[in-house]
Design a protein around this motif. Structure first.
Motif, PDB file in Angstrom:
ATOM      1  N   ARG A  14       0.846  -1.184   0.000  1.00 30.92           N
ATOM      2  CA  ARG A  14       0.000   0.000   0.000  1.00 30.92           C
ATOM      3  C   ARG A  14       0.888   1.242   0.000  1.00 30.92           C
ATOM      4  O   ARG A  14       1.826   1.331   0.783  1.00 30.92           O
ATOM      5  CB  ARG A  14      -0.937  -0.013   1.211  1.00 30.92           C
ATOM      6  CG  ARG A  14      -1.723  -1.337   1.294  1.00 30.92           C
ATOM      7  CD  ARG A  14      -2.686  -1.398   2.440  1.00 30.92           C
ATOM      8  NE  ARG A  14      -3.211  -2.762   2.598  1.00 30.92           N
ATOM      9  CZ  ARG A  14      -4.164  -3.102   3.453  1.00 30.92           C
ATOM     10  NH1 ARG A  14      -4.707  -2.168   4.246  1.00 30.92           N
ATOM     11  NH2 ARG A  14      -4.570  -4.359   3.539  1.00 30.92           N
ATOM     12  N   VAL A  15       0.571   2.178  -0.878  1.00 33.96           N
ATOM     13  CA  VAL A  15       1.499   3.265  -1.187  1.00 33.96           C
ATOM     14  C   VAL A  15       1.010   4.577  -0.580  1.00 33.96           C
ATOM     15  O   VAL A  15      -0.137   4.990  -0.803  1.00 33.96           O
ATOM     16  CB  VAL A  15       1.664   3.428  -2.708  1.00 33.96           C
ATOM     17  CG1 VAL A  15       2.814   4.386  -3.015  1.00 33.96           C
ATOM     18  CG2 VAL A  15       1.909   2.086  -3.370  1.00 33.96           C
ATOM     19  N   ALA A  16       1.886   5.244   0.150  1.00 31.49           N
ATOM     20  CA  ALA A  16       1.602   6.568   0.709  1.00 31.49           C
ATOM     21  C   ALA A  16       1.958   7.641  -0.317  1.00 31.49           C
ATOM     22  O   ALA A  16       2.310   7.354  -1.461  1.00 31.49           O
ATOM     23  CB  ALA A  16       2.358   6.768   2.017  1.00 31.49           C
ATOM     24  N   ASP A  17       1.899   8.885   0.126  1.00 31.06           N
ATOM     25  CA  ASP A  17       2.045  10.025  -0.791  1.00 31.06           C
ATOM     26  C   ASP A  17       3.463  10.564  -0.872  1.00 31.06           C
ATOM     27  O   ASP A  17       3.672  11.688  -1.305  1.00 31.06           O
ATOM     28  CB  ASP A  17       1.094  11.140  -0.370  1.00 31.06           C
ATOM     29  CG  ASP A  17       1.377  11.643   1.046  1.00 31.06           C
ATOM     30  OD1 ASP A  17       2.286  11.089   1.710  1.00 31.06           O
ATOM     31  OD2 ASP A  17       0.690  12.581   1.496  1.00 31.06           O
ATOM     32  N   GLY A  18       4.438   9.773  -0.451  1.00 31.92           N
ATOM     33  CA  GLY A  18       5.823  10.233  -0.532  1.00 31.92           C
ATOM     34  C   GLY A  18       6.392  10.736   0.766  1.00 31.92           C
ATOM     35  O   GLY A  18       7.541  11.174   0.805  1.00 31.92           O
ATOM     36  N   ALA A  19       5.616  10.670   1.844  1.00 30.97           N
ATOM     37  CA  ALA A  19       6.093  11.155   3.140  1.00 30.97           C
ATOM     38  C   ALA A  19       5.678  10.189   4.240  1.00 30.97           C
ATOM     39  O   ALA A  19       4.679   9.470   4.123  1.00 30.97           O
ATOM     40  CB  ALA A  19       5.544  12.545   3.431  1.00 30.97           C
ATOM     41  N   ALA A  20       6.448  10.190   5.334  1.00 32.03           N
ATOM     42  CA  ALA A  20       6.187   9.255   6.426  1.00 32.03           C
ATOM     43  C   ALA A  20       4.828   9.471   7.065  1.00 32.03           C
ATOM     44  O   ALA A  20       4.176   8.508   7.492  1.00 32.03           O
ATOM     45  CB  ALA A  20       7.293   9.381   7.475  1.00 32.03           C
ATOM     46  N   ASP A  21       4.371  10.721   7.134  1.00 31.51           N
ATOM     47  CA  ASP A  21       3.059  10.948   7.748  1.00 31.51           C
ATOM     48  C   ASP A  21       1.940  10.341   6.899  1.00 31.51           C
ATOM     49  O   ASP A  21       0.865  10.008   7.409  1.00 31.51           O
ATOM     50  CB  ASP A  21       2.806  12.438   8.011  1.00 31.51           C
ATOM     51  CG  ASP A  21       3.031  13.310   6.784  1.00 31.51           C
ATOM     52  OD1 ASP A  21       3.287  12.771   5.696  1.00 31.51           O
ATOM     53  OD2 ASP A  21       2.943  14.540   6.928  1.00 31.51           O
ATOM     54  N   GLY A  22       2.200  10.152   5.604  1.00 30.81           N
ATOM     55  CA  GLY A  22       1.236   9.468   4.755  1.00 30.81           C
ATOM     56  C   GLY A  22       1.091   8.001   5.116  1.00 30.81           C
ATOM     57  O   GLY A  22      -0.004   7.427   5.020  1.00 30.81           O
ATOM     58  N   ILE A  23       2.189   7.368   5.556  1.00 29.35           N
ATOM     59  CA  ILE A  23       2.112   5.987   6.020  1.00 29.35           C
ATOM     60  C   ILE A  23       1.251   5.902   7.269  1.00 29.35           C
ATOM     61  O   ILE A  23       0.415   4.994   7.414  1.00 29.35           O
ATOM     62  CB  ILE A  23       3.522   5.425   6.293  1.00 29.35           C
ATOM     63  CG1 ILE A  23       4.283   5.232   4.984  1.00 29.35           C
ATOM     64  CG2 ILE A  23       3.433   4.103   7.063  1.00 29.35           C
ATOM     65  CD1 ILE A  23       5.674   4.664   5.165  1.00 29.35           C
ATOM     66  N   ALA A  24       1.432   6.836   8.179  1.00 25.65           N
ATOM     67  CA  ALA A  24       0.626   6.832   9.396  1.00 25.65           C
ATOM     68  C   ALA A  24      -0.861   6.962   9.070  1.00 25.65           C
ATOM     69  O   ALA A  24      -1.703   6.294   9.681  1.00 25.65           O
ATOM     70  CB  ALA A  24       1.073   7.973  10.318  1.00 25.65           C
TER      71      ALA A  24
END
Length: 230
Positions: free
Chosen positions: A91-101
């Motif tokens: 699952r892919v976030a938006d390029g930043a660690a806070d997107g993973i959260a």
């Protein structure tokens, strides 16, 4: 365009091929190198994995081959590495660690724990975001980034005697190292190239003079930086 790439060697070569396919001239000058640490993963029950760099994927794949649990990747490059390594639910976030959260909060129940395969140097953004969401985070340090300091002869050989048109700066470490290189060898970067920075946080590590020549990705993707090259 003559585009200077500062990534570690393996990633730099991939980026160089992409730039060459777009008709640009890549110049590869790695200012950092990745070293695998070799520590075993911590014990525990993990509902998912997280990776904020493609460097973290190989150790995860070795420890958890063909795992069906979700792997939250910081961006598409890390996600592609995870898929290639055999992870089944990426699952892919938006390029930043806070997107993973944010992804984890939407996907996992409160109280679950994620195994975060991390670099030795990190911002703590992911850990803080997961804690705020009520999700545990076990940090497994799997790699370290070591800065490189090329000598003047190497820099001149790579640049071919003239300043590049653009420089890709994709990490705080690269920004810091490139700023130091410009201070130490200003004759190699006159006139100053346009710096293409992956994020505003990365750009802050540049000198004020370099920031005046910097464009920042609107969405923290390498593709957006390529678009500016034409």
């Amino acid at each position: 365009m003559r585009v200077l790439i500062l990534r570690e060697a393996a990633a730099a070569e991939r980026t160089a091929r992409e730039l060459a396919a777009r008709g640009h001239e890549p110049l590869v000058l790695p200012l950092e190198a990745a070293e695998m640490l070799g520590a075993p993963p911590p014990e525990g029950r993990f509902a998912a994995f997280a990776a904020t760099s493609a460097h973290a994927v190989a150790p995860l794949a070795k420890a958890f081959p063909d795992d069906a649990r979700p792997l939250f990747a910081v961006g598409e490059a890390t996600a592609a590495a995870a898929r290639d390594a055999g992870f089944l639910d990426v699952r892919v976030a938006d390029g930043a660690a806070d997107g993973i959260a944010a992804l984890a909060k939407a996907s996992l129940p409160v109280g679950d724990t994620i195994l975060y395969a991390a670099g030795r140097t990190r911002t703590g953004t992911l850990e803080a975001g997961l804690a705020e969401a009520g999700i545990g985070c076990a940090v497994w340090e799997v790699y370290a980034i070591r800065p490189l300091q090329p000598d003047g002869a190497t820099v001149q050989r790579v640049l071919g005697g003239r300043s590049p048109d653009h420089v890709l700066v994709l990490s705080v470490g690269q920004a810091t190292a490139f700023a130091g290189l410009c201070r130490a060898m200003p004759e190699n970067f006159a006139p100053l190239p346009t710096v293409l920075a992956l994020s505003a946080r990365i750009a802050t590590a540049l000198t004020a003079e370099l920031r005046r020549h910097t464009r920042i990705s609107p969405d923290r993707t390498l593709a957006s930086l390529f678009e500016w090259l034409g």
